[in-house]
Scaffold this motif. Structure first.
Motif, PDB file in Angstrom:
ATOM      1  N   UNK A  47       0.799  -1.232   0.000  1.00 20.67           N
ATOM      2  CA  UNK A  47       0.000   0.000   0.000  1.00 20.67           C
ATOM      3  C   UNK A  47       0.832   1.282   0.000  1.00 20.67           C
ATOM      4  N   UNK A  48       2.146   1.181   0.235  1.00 25.54           N
ATOM      5  CA  UNK A  48       2.975   2.394   0.157  1.00 25.54           C
ATOM      6  C   UNK A  48       3.722   2.521  -1.161  1.00 25.54           C
ATOM      7  N   UNK A  49       4.002   1.391  -1.808  1.00 26.35           N
ATOM      8  CA  UNK A  49       4.822   1.398  -3.031  1.00 26.35           C
ATOM      9  C   UNK A  49       4.035   0.962  -4.265  1.00 26.35           C
ATOM     10  N   UNK A  50       3.296  -0.138  -4.146  1.00 21.35           N
ATOM     11  CA  UNK A  50       2.635  -0.734  -5.319  1.00 21.35           C
ATOM     12  C   UNK A  50       1.417   0.065  -5.772  1.00 21.35           C
ATOM     13  N   UNK A  51       0.501   0.369  -4.843  1.00 26.81           N
ATOM     14  CA  UNK A  51      -0.741   1.044  -5.269  1.00 26.81           C
ATOM     15  C   UNK A  51      -0.522   2.444  -5.861  1.00 26.81           C
ATOM     16  N   UNK A  52       0.430   3.267  -5.374  1.00 34.33           N
ATOM     17  CA  UNK A  52       0.646   4.560  -6.036  1.00 34.33           C
ATOM     18  C   UNK A  52       1.129   4.430  -7.479  1.00 34.33           C
ATOM     19  N   UNK A  53       1.792   3.288  -7.804  1.00 34.52           N
ATOM     20  CA  UNK A  53       2.223   3.050  -9.184  1.00 34.52           C
ATOM     21  C   UNK A  53       1.066   2.535 -10.031  1.00 34.52           C
TER      22      UNK A  53
END
Length: 306
Positions: free
Chosen positions: A277-283
């Motif tokens: 939820x900090x790295x994957x979803x913003x991408x």
């Protein structure tokens, strides 16, 4: 506000303690961060500059892109620095600040996803009343409300965490400052902090998820009974499914992390889930919300031609 203990800094244990993996992970996460900032930044610029995208849907999409840029920036630059450093330290004030902005942006994004789902519900299920219901004044009020709630939700956690006493180890079993890892380092009673984390954060996450699920449920039900074209129904359902997949990915990991008590899961497990939820979803957000969108593609093409 701040505690009176002797702890002046914390030391991160990071994503992994295998030194050989640090350079490789640095390249991987640097690439992800660049894609996230570039993708969300491009969407934000297009939404602001193209008059054809000045509608409620793209107003909220612009908010999401802005959130994702900031959300990634709260954690990833420090993580990247620590991959190349042997002294992975952060000051006490810096730690509380990172915690505050992480929960501020994360809580706001959870509520924004629910607002975006509601916007799609009105657009698809009540198309004739869409411009009346989702008027500019309401959209602005909704955006201000969720940003404000997110800020005070985060302020609650940052103030309550800063008042704890830290008298033992200052090693944080994580790659950024969050409430749960800090509660494991605190001395004394942390029941109130744990209750606030599971109840307040859990309520925001669960409430937002329920409203999002309800909106998509009504959308799918409406399309199933009202749409007679199989091709149009398939396209609409596939679009909703891709949106809902990212929503599920975000809410499921957040709910799993914050509804469980601080002692209920391992720190290794929390670190792996936090990457989602900090790295994957913003991408994923700029990809999912624009790949199937002809208007955004057209706006990109017009911007390139200019």
């Amino acid at each position: 506000m701040l505690n009176t203990t002797s702890v002046t800094k914390f030391l991160f244990l990071g994503v992994t303690d295998i030194q050989e993996l640090q350079p490789f992970l640095f390249v991987v996460f640097l690439t992800i961060y660049f894609i996230s900032v570039a993708g969300n930044g491009a969407i934000l610029m297009i939404v602001i500059s193209d008059p054809r995208l000045h509608s409620p849907m793209y107003f909220f999409l612009g908010n999401l892109s802005c959130l994702d840029i900031c959300y990634s920036t709260v954690t990833l630059p420090k993580m990247l620095q620590n991959f190349l450093s042997t002294h992975k330290a952060i000051s006490f004030l810096g730690c509380i600040s990172q915690l505050h902005f992480f929960h501020f942006l994360g809580g706001t994004e959870a509520m924004l996803l629910a607002v975006m789902a509601f916007d799609r519900f009105v657009a698809i299920c009540k198309p004739l009343r869409y411009t009346v219901i989702m008027n500019p004044q309401l959209c602005t009020q909704m955006a201000i409300t969720i940003w404000t709630i997110g800020f005070f939700h985060a302020l609650l956690h940052s103030v309550m965490t800063s008042r704890l006493n830290f008298c033992g180890s200052n090693y944080i079993h994580h790659f950024f400052c969050d409430v749960k890892p800090l509660l494991k380092l605190a001395c004394g009673n942390t029941e109130l902090n744990q209750w606030l984390l599971s109840t307040v954060t859990g309520t925001i996450a669960m409430g937002s998820f329920f409203l999002t699920f309800l909106s998509y449920f009504y959308i799918i039900t409406h399309l199933f009974f009202k749409t007679h074209s199989c091709g149009m129904l398939h396209k609409a359902l596939s679009t909703c499914a891709s949106h809902f997949m990212v929503v599920i990915l975000f809410y499921a990991t957040v709910l799993f992390t914050y509804i469980h008590p601080a002692s209920g899961t391992s720190m290794d497990q929390d670190r792996i889930i936090a990457i989602v939820y900090t790295v994957v979803t913003p991408v994923l957000n700029p990809l999912i919300y624009t790949l199937r969108n002809k208007e955004v593609k057209g706006a990109f093409n017009r911007a390139i031609k200019r």
